[in-house]
Design a protein around this motif. Structure first.
Motif, PDB file in Angstrom:
ATOM      1  N   GLU A  46       1.416  -1.433  -0.025  1.00 34.59           N
ATOM      2  CA  GLU A  46       0.188  -0.261  -0.505  1.00 34.59           C
ATOM      3  C   GLU A  46       1.025   1.118   0.168  1.00 34.59           C
ATOM      4  N   TYR A  59       2.651  13.986  -1.020  1.00 35.48           N
ATOM      5  CA  TYR A  59       1.111  13.526  -0.305  1.00 35.48           C
ATOM      6  C   TYR A  59       1.272  12.132   0.358  1.00 35.48           C
ATOM      7  N   TYR A  60       0.235  11.984   0.797  1.00 39.56           N
ATOM      8  CA  TYR A  60       0.326  10.738   1.794  1.00 39.56           C
ATOM      9  C   TYR A  60      -0.965   9.853   2.417  1.00 39.56           C
ATOM     10  N   ALA A  61      -0.835   8.652   2.655  1.00 39.85           N
ATOM     11  CA  ALA A  61      -2.066   8.229   3.156  1.00 39.85           C
ATOM     12  C   ALA A  61      -2.710   8.902   4.077  1.00 39.85           C
ATOM     13  N   ASP A  62      -4.433   8.653   3.868  1.00 35.43           N
ATOM     14  CA  ASP A  62      -5.326   9.480   5.346  1.00 35.43           C
ATOM     15  C   ASP A  62      -4.068   8.566   6.875  1.00 35.43           C
ATOM     16  N   SER A  63      -3.793   7.436   6.802  1.00 37.06           N
ATOM     17  CA  SER A  63      -3.629   6.514   7.874  1.00 37.06           C
ATOM     18  C   SER A  63      -1.587   7.088   8.678  1.00 37.06           C
ATOM     19  N   LYS A  65      -1.226  10.685   7.711  1.00 34.26           N
ATOM     20  CA  LYS A  65      -1.255  11.596   7.504  1.00 34.26           C
ATOM     21  C   LYS A  65      -1.139  12.664   9.123  1.00 34.26           C
ATOM     22  N   GLY A  66       0.569  13.130   9.681  1.00 33.40           N
ATOM     23  CA  GLY A  66       0.163  13.735  10.390  1.00 33.40           C
ATOM     24  C   GLY A  66       1.205  13.263  11.578  1.00 33.40           C
ATOM     25  N   ARG A  67       1.657  11.893  11.093  1.00 31.36           N
ATOM     26  CA  ARG A  67       2.410  11.118  11.845  1.00 31.36           C
ATOM     27  C   ARG A  67       4.435  10.963  10.623  1.00 31.36           C
ATOM     28  N   ASP A  90       1.608  -0.329  11.863  1.00 28.50           N
ATOM     29  CA  ASP A  90       2.415   0.222  11.026  1.00 28.50           C
ATOM     30  C   ASP A  90       3.728  -0.682  10.788  1.00 28.50           C
ATOM     31  N   GLN A 107       0.446  12.238  -7.033  1.00 28.06           N
ATOM     32  CA  GLN A 107      -1.235  11.398  -6.334  1.00 28.06           C
ATOM     33  C   GLN A 107      -1.256  10.413  -6.599  1.00 28.06           C
ATOM     34  N   THR A 109      -1.449   6.825  -6.563  1.00 31.62           N
ATOM     35  CA  THR A 109      -0.863   5.830  -4.955  1.00 31.62           C
ATOM     36  C   THR A 109      -0.631   4.974  -5.415  1.00 31.62           C
TER      37      THR A 109
END
Length: 127
Positions: A46, A59-63, A65-67, A90, A107, A109
């Motif tokens: 993934e 661009y990041y996967a939602d899982s 994002k922010g980490r 993870d 974008q 993915t």
């Protein structure tokens, strides 16, 4: 011949951090998007993150994002993935990847959007 070599994986407790590196060789690094993917046992590979040729777009996967934070140093022909606040989910083998074509969008993915892959580095997060 394009070569991608990952390093930096290991075992870390939940909440901890790791930084993965991907050293690239074989062509002009600064023309190509770089991506990170991961594959957990029994699951499909993934998308995790991607960064544009200049580093100006990410661009990041939602899982993650922010980490997680993806970055690159074109002078060192190396891409990085800084992973903070790690969770047991993870846990996976992490791969860096690059497309054959230059200047592709971040974008994309899909694994089909990337043609060159590293050997992977294991990341294990214990609870």
């Amino acid at each position: 011949q394009v070569q991608l070599v990952e390093s930096g994986g290991g075992l870390v407790q939940a909440g901890g951090s790791l930084r993965l590196s991907c050293a690239a060789s074989g062509r002009a690094f600064s023309m190509y998007t770089m991506g990170w993917f991961r594959q957990a046992p029994g699951k499909e590979r993934e998308f995790v993150a991607a960064i544009s040729w200049s580093g100006g777009s990410t661009y990041y996967a939602d899982s993650v994002k922010g980490r997680f934070t993806i970055s690159r140093d074109n002078a060192k022909t190396t891409a990085y993935l800084q992973m903070n606040s790690l969770k047991p989910e993870d846990t996976a083998v992490y791969y860096c990847a690059a497309p054959q074509r230059a200047y592709t969008i971040v974008q994309d993915t899909t694994t089909g959007g990337y043609d060159y892959w590293g050997q992977g580095t294991q990341v294990t997060v214990s609870s």
